[in-house]
Design an enzyme around this catalytic site. Structure first.
Site, PDB file in Angstrom:
ATOM      1  N   ARG A 153       1.698   7.468  -8.704  1.00 50.94           N
ATOM      2  CA  ARG A 153       0.598   7.674  -8.274  1.00 50.94           C
ATOM      3  C   ARG A 153      -0.625   8.049  -9.056  1.00 50.94           C
ATOM      4  O   ARG A 153      -0.433   8.376  -9.915  1.00 50.94           O
ATOM      5  CB  ARG A 153       0.925   9.034  -7.128  1.00 50.94           C
ATOM      6  CG  ARG A 153       1.421   9.246  -5.937  1.00 50.94           C
ATOM      7  CD  ARG A 153       0.910   8.235  -4.505  1.00 50.94           C
ATOM      8  NE  ARG A 153       1.759   8.613  -3.578  1.00 50.94           N
ATOM      9  CZ  ARG A 153       2.274   7.573  -3.640  1.00 50.94           C
ATOM     10  NH1 ARG A 153       2.519   6.263  -3.785  1.00 50.94           N
ATOM     11  NH2 ARG A 153       3.180   7.289  -1.995  1.00 50.94           N
ATOM     12  N   GLU A 174      -8.505   4.911  -3.989  1.00 56.70           N
ATOM     13  CA  GLU A 174      -8.096   3.787  -4.004  1.00 56.70           C
ATOM     14  C   GLU A 174      -8.760   3.132  -2.617  1.00 56.70           C
ATOM     15  O   GLU A 174      -8.745   4.758  -1.887  1.00 56.70           O
ATOM     16  CB  GLU A 174      -6.149   4.071  -3.535  1.00 56.70           C
ATOM     17  CG  GLU A 174      -5.753   3.818  -5.181  1.00 56.70           C
ATOM     18  CD  GLU A 174      -4.268   4.038  -4.923  1.00 56.70           C
ATOM     19  OE1 GLU A 174      -3.380   2.950  -3.694  1.00 56.70           O
ATOM     20  OE2 GLU A 174      -3.448   4.200  -5.612  1.00 56.70           O
ATOM     21  N   HIS A 177      -2.135  -1.283  -5.252  1.00 58.16           N
ATOM     22  CA  HIS A 177      -0.921  -0.456  -4.517  1.00 58.16           C
ATOM     23  C   HIS A 177       0.174  -1.703  -3.902  1.00 58.16           C
ATOM     24  O   HIS A 177      -0.065  -1.164  -2.953  1.00 58.16           O
ATOM     25  CB  HIS A 177      -2.126   0.902  -3.647  1.00 58.16           C
ATOM     26  CG  HIS A 177      -0.677   1.722  -3.491  1.00 58.16           C
ATOM     27  ND1 HIS A 177      -1.111   2.997  -3.222  1.00 58.16           N
ATOM     28  CD2 HIS A 177       0.521   1.627  -3.575  1.00 58.16           C
ATOM     29  CE1 HIS A 177      -0.411   3.544  -2.730  1.00 58.16           C
ATOM     30  NE2 HIS A 177       0.816   3.162  -3.434  1.00 58.16           N
TER      31      HIS A 177
HETATM   32  C1  DGY Z   1       5.343   4.557  -0.850  1.00 59.48           C
HETATM   33  O1  DGY Z   1       5.997   4.145   0.082  1.00 59.48           O
HETATM   34  O2  DGY Z   1       4.926   6.107  -1.307  1.00 59.48           O
HETATM   35  C2  DGY Z   1       4.875   3.819  -1.945  1.00 59.48           C
HETATM   36  O3  DGY Z   1       3.383   3.978  -2.057  1.00 59.48           O
HETATM   37  C3  DGY Z   1       3.637   2.797  -0.624  1.00 59.48           C
HETATM   38  O4  DGY Z   1       2.786   3.526   0.025  1.00 59.48           O
END
Ligand code: DGY
Length: 328
Positions: A237, A266, A285
């Site tokens: 993240r 984002e 992402h």
């Molecule tokens: C998650 O599954 O947390 C990934 O980052 C995709 O959003």
């Protein structure tokens, strides 16, 4: 009477049919000009929610007095207030396992594309600049045989370690809450403190989930520890990293480059200085974004939600305490 499910994400026809068979399904579009308003309007009658990429905070969920379960189409659950959900006995489910290998592939896509300058050099060819054989200033760095430092050794960290060890003959270092003897045996991995890992690895790959303890885990002090020839990869993240400090370190060329799939904000704002740095590969992402994996995640979320709404313990329950409190 069927329970009401609000989907704030589109599902395939097969999964939509499954949801419709078991529940009264309402689809709300949260990507339009009205933002979250359609979701807010639907909350008062909702028993179940299913979707992803929306921060469902207490203020919003207070509008859903009948809510029993949320199925997030993601492995990460930083968009939810766990204490709040547990207090209200609302079950939260995520989608682990199904995306592990795909996200590990993404990590390696970033490792290879930063080290071998794939995006930069592909653009060089497209721009018609390839007029003679490549000179040293455009050479890249090797990946095989180098040291890979993995921050966070969960399922995804372990899938990355497997690729690094067996596929690329890399030395694996890792940092996590506690040493993991199985991983050490399987991939000849060595435990390091975070500082040691940052100062020894050629490739640093961040895979920790976002939590209060991991927010801004890597900042200016940590970036100063990286070797000048190293690469920094983030697939977890954006908020795990102090992005200003990252930009500053990259601008000063404290290390060689960064492969980033996640950002503090984002979508990444078009004026982000990251976009002007040739040694940065930024992807939108895409960690789990393949057709097969995203459908698998959606299927897993539907299974979880339908189990929860029919009174069964869902397979991928995040807040077990909510289930226990419910059964008391
Ligand atoms: C998650 O599954 O947390 C990934 O980052 C995709 O959003």
């Amino acid at each position: 009477m069927k329970k009401r499910v609000i989907a704030y994400k589109k599902f395939s026809p097969a999964l939509t049919a499954r949801l419709q068979e078991a529940a009264e399904l309402i689809y709300v579009d949260v990507t339009g000009t009205h933002g979250l308003a359609p979701l807010e309007d639907a909350l008062p009658d909702a028993h179940g929610l299913i979707g992803s990429s929306v921060k469902l905070n207490a203020e919003l969920l207070d509008k859903a007095p009948h809510l029993e379960a949320i199925a997030s189409v993601s492995v990460g659950y930083d968009n939810y207030d766990l204490d709040y959900l547990t207090r209200r006995c609302i079950l939260l489910c995520n989608t682990p396992d199904v995306l592990t290998e795909t996200v590990a592939d993404t990590a390696f896509a970033l490792i290879l594309s930063t080290a071998r300058r794939v995006v930069e050099l592909a653009n060089y060819v497209k721009a018609g600049d390839w007029q003679a054989s490549l000179g040293e200033p455009l050479f890249g760095s090797d990946v095989h045989g180098k040291t890979l430092g993995i921050v966070g050794m969960g399922r995804i960290g372990s899938a990355i370690a497997r690729r690094g060890h067996f596929g690329f003959g890399m030395t694996i270092l890792y940092n996590s809450h506690s040493p993991k003897p199985d991983i050490e045996r399987e991939f000849a991995a060595q435990y390091r403190s975070l500082d040691q890992l940052l100062s020894e690895a050629d490739f640093i790959c961040v895979t920790v989930p976002l939590s209060p303890e991991t927010t801004r885990l890597i900042g200016a002090r940590e970036f100063a520890l990286l070797k000048p020839e190293s690469f920094f990869i983030n697939i977890s993240r954006g908020k795990v990293v102090d992005e200003k400090a990252l930009i500053d370190a990259l601008q000063k060329q404290q290390f060689k480059g960064a492969g980033l799939d996640v950002f503090e904000k984002e979508p990444l704002p078009a004026d982000s200085p990251l976009l002007n740095l040739p040694n940065v590969v930024a992807t939108p992402h895409i960690g789990s974004a393949t057709h097969g994996t995203r459908e698998g995640m959606a299927r897993c979320a539907v299974d979880n939600l339908l189990a929860a709404l029919s009174g069964k313990r869902p397979p991928d329950l995040v807040n077990r305490e909510a289930w226990e409190r419910r059964s008391q």
